[in-house]
Design a protein around this motif. Structure first.
Motif, short mmCIF file in Angstrom:
data_model
loop_
_atom_site.label_atom_id
_atom_site.label_comp_id
_atom_site.label_asym_id
_atom_site.label_seq_id
_atom_site.Cartn_x
_atom_site.Cartn_y
_atom_site.Cartn_z
N LEU A 1 0.81 -1.22 0.04
CA LEU A 1 0.07 0.01 0.05
C LEU A 1 0.98 1.18 0.17
CD1 LEU A 1 -2.68 1.61 0.30
CD2 LEU A 1 -2.56 0.95 2.65
N HIS A 2 0.48 1.94 -0.99
CA HIS A 2 1.58 3.14 -1.15
C HIS A 2 1.17 4.18 0.02
CE1 HIS A 2 2.50 7.27 -2.80
NE2 HIS A 2 3.93 6.63 -2.82
N ALA A 3 2.21 4.58 0.77
CA ALA A 3 1.75 5.71 1.97
C ALA A 3 2.94 6.63 2.32
CB ALA A 3 1.57 4.65 3.10
N GLU A 4 2.57 7.82 2.35
CA GLU A 4 3.82 8.97 2.69
C GLU A 4 3.40 9.42 3.97
OE1 GLU A 4 5.17 11.52 -0.73
OE2 GLU A 4 3.20 10.77 -1.70
N SER A 5 4.61 9.67 4.53
CA SER A 5 4.44 10.10 6.02
C SER A 5 4.91 11.72 6.01
CB SER A 5 5.60 9.70 7.27
OG SER A 5 6.97 9.67 6.46
N PHE A 6 4.07 12.53 6.82
CA PHE A 6 4.30 13.92 6.86
C PHE A 6 4.00 14.22 8.28
CE2 PHE A 6 3.10 13.69 2.33
CZ PHE A 6 3.92 14.23 1.86
N SER A 7 4.72 15.49 8.80
CA SER A 7 4.42 16.11 9.73
C SER A 7 3.19 16.91 9.72
CB SER A 7 5.47 17.26 10.10
OG SER A 7 4.88 18.36 10.72
N ALA A 8 2.41 16.90 10.47
CA ALA A 8 0.93 17.57 10.36
C ALA A 8 1.09 19.17 9.96
CB ALA A 8 0.03 17.50 11.77
N ALA A 9 2.40 19.72 10.41
CA ALA A 9 2.60 20.99 9.82
C ALA A 9 3.03 21.26 8.42
CB ALA A 9 3.62 21.55 10.63
N GLU A 10 4.25 20.04 7.98
CA GLU A 10 4.64 20.19 6.83
C GLU A 10 3.41 19.91 5.57
OE1 GLU A 10 7.56 21.04 3.98
OE2 GLU A 10 7.62 21.21 6.24
N VAL A 11 2.72 18.85 5.76
CA VAL A 11 1.62 18.37 4.99
C VAL A 11 0.81 19.58 4.38
CG1 VAL A 11 -0.44 18.09 6.49
CG2 VAL A 11 0.03 16.40 4.54
N ARG A 12 0.94 20.83 5.15
CA ARG A 12 0.06 22.05 4.74
C ARG A 12 0.86 22.81 3.63
NH1 ARG A 12 -3.94 23.98 8.33
NH2 ARG A 12 -4.35 22.46 10.35
N HIS A 13 2.10 22.48 3.46
CA HIS A 13 2.94 23.19 2.55
C HIS A 13 2.97 22.57 1.21
CE1 HIS A 13 4.50 26.23 5.29
NE2 HIS A 13 4.44 25.40 6.30
N GLY A 14 1.94 22.19 0.71
CA GLY A 14 1.87 21.46 -0.74
C GLY A 14 1.31 20.20 -1.01
N PRO A 15 1.55 19.39 -0.13
CA PRO A 15 1.08 18.10 -0.21
C PRO A 15 -0.55 17.72 0.05
CG PRO A 15 3.17 17.72 1.05
CD PRO A 15 2.73 19.43 0.83
N MET A 16 -0.92 18.70 0.87
CA MET A 16 -2.40 18.70 0.99
C MET A 16 -3.27 18.90 -0.03
SD MET A 16 -3.15 22.11 3.55
CE MET A 16 -4.51 21.52 4.04
N ALA A 17 -2.54 19.67 -1.09
CA ALA A 17 -3.35 19.73 -2.43
C ALA A 17 -4.16 18.57 -2.80
CB ALA A 17 -2.53 20.49 -3.34
N ILE A 18 -3.52 17.42 -2.71
CA ILE A 18 -3.80 16.22 -3.41
C ILE A 18 -4.84 15.51 -2.40
CG2 ILE A 18 -2.00 15.78 -4.80
CD1 ILE A 18 -1.32 13.51 -2.97
N VAL A 19 -5.22 16.04 -1.13
CA VAL A 19 -6.26 15.31 -0.12
C VAL A 19 -7.76 15.92 -0.46
CG1 VAL A 19 -6.77 15.18 2.12
CG2 VAL A 19 -4.27 15.02 1.50
#
Length: 347
Positions: free
Chosen positions: A238-256
């Motif tokens: 299962l493809h999974a990526e880990s992020f800090s809850a702060a860092e995920v707001r700097h771009g990665p959250m666009a695909i959520v």
């Protein structure tokens, strides 16, 4: 599941070994009590200017935990060594008063050994957290913390990872003189047994058909999020990526967006509150959020409250049981993932 990977009663090696974590941690703490005191006394008498961690894979996720714990409890900056600096670039290390923490189950990886040797020549004080009794890493270290996890036959490291986290917590508690953390470490074996008994079957149901997900943590819990993402890939395909809850707001959250899967690992401190806030943002977008949290009423997965530095260790214990079940539900063999070996000898 591949033939021969299950124990009597259908239990996998991964499940059996992860379930031994409480006893393994108890052994580790008893075996190293004098060592923790000796190392801590040395570090108080001659405080290092920096701490460098050397590790790969699950052990490097334990090093992430060490970074947050040492920086918050002791105040000394912690950096992760890029092991290829020694093996690919032959670059020198400037002499200095450094603590180097090497973390490894096998203690055999050539790039790890080369990096430790380089730092030793530069005058570093080396503490090795290692599981294997015959590890070459032991010969390079000034002090060895024996993880005492016992043999792991499953390719996926579980109890040795938890012992690494517990050893880091125990050493930092003695070094910093934090009696609350020391008491929490002493209680850890019993708390791990309780964490293993928690029901995370909701995670199996939610993720059995998933293709991608984010794993969120922050602070002490970030290294556990890294480990969970690795185990999703390693044991569940299962493809999974880990992020800090702060860092995920700097771009990665666009695909959520709608139906995107998120596992959020919270906690009772301010970092845990940040994870809960981010989880709420993703829920509002229609994402399929699984929150594991000891204080949130809306948590889909149960978690135990403890010292904030100990809660992530309890979370990963519960997670391992769920990951094993999810692996089987997805038709995988958690004990023998394709293309992987127990010891990865990178250069």
């Amino acid at each position: 599941m591949a033939a021969g990977s299950a124990l009597a009663g259908g239990m996998t090696l991964m499940e059996s070994e992860a379930g031994e974590s409480a006893d393994a941690v108890a052994r580790m703490l008893a075996a190293n009590a004098d060592g923790f005191a000796r190392i801590a006394a040395r570090l108080r008498d001659a405080p290092p200017t920096t701490v460098v961690t050397c590790a790969r894979g699950s052990s490097d996720h334990a090093a992430t935990y060490a970074k947050y714990l040492i920086e918050t409890q002791v105040g000394i900056p912690v950096a992760s060594a890029a092991l290829s600096v020694a093996t690919l670039f032959d670059a020198p290390v400037v002499p200095g008063n450094r603590l180097v923490i090497a973390i490894s189950q096998s203690g055999k990886s050539p790039d790890l050994l080369a990096t430790i040797a380089l730092h030793k020549r530069a005058g570093a004080y080396v503490v090795a957290l290692v599981n294997a009794g015959d590890a070459p890493l032991r010969d390079l270290a000034d002090e060895v913390i024996a993880l005492s996890a016992g043999v792991e036959r499953s390719v996926a490291a579980t109890k040795s990872y938890i012992c690494s986290l517990a050893a880091i917590a125990a050493l930092t508690a003695v070094w910093s003189g934090d009696t609350d953390l020391r008491d929490a470490v002493d209680a850890l074996p019993d708390r791990l047994r309780s964490a293993w008994a928690l029901d995370w079957s909701a995670g199996v149901a939610a993720l059995s058909e998933a293709d991608n997900l984010f794993v969120l943590g922050r602070g002490y819990g970030y290294g556990i999020a890294q480990e969970a993402a690795l185990k999703f890939k390693e044991t569940c395909a299962l493809h999974a990526e880990s992020f800090s809850a702060a860092e995920v707001r700097h771009g990665p959250m666009a695909i959520v967006g709608r139906d995107f899967h998120v596992l959020a690992l919270g906690g009772s401190d301010r970092a845990g509150a940040s994870v809960r806030e981010t989880a709420d943002v993703f829920r509002a977008r229609g994402a399929q959020v699984l929150l594991a949290d000891p204080v949130a009423d809306e948590a889909e997965l149960p978690a135990l409250a403890a010292h904030p530095a100990i809660e992530p260790i309890l979370l990963v214990q519960s997670f391992y049981k769920m990951a094993n079940a999810l692996s089987l539900a997805r038709g995988c063999d958690p004990d023998s993932p394709p293309h992987l070996n127990k010891v990865t000898e990178t250069l």
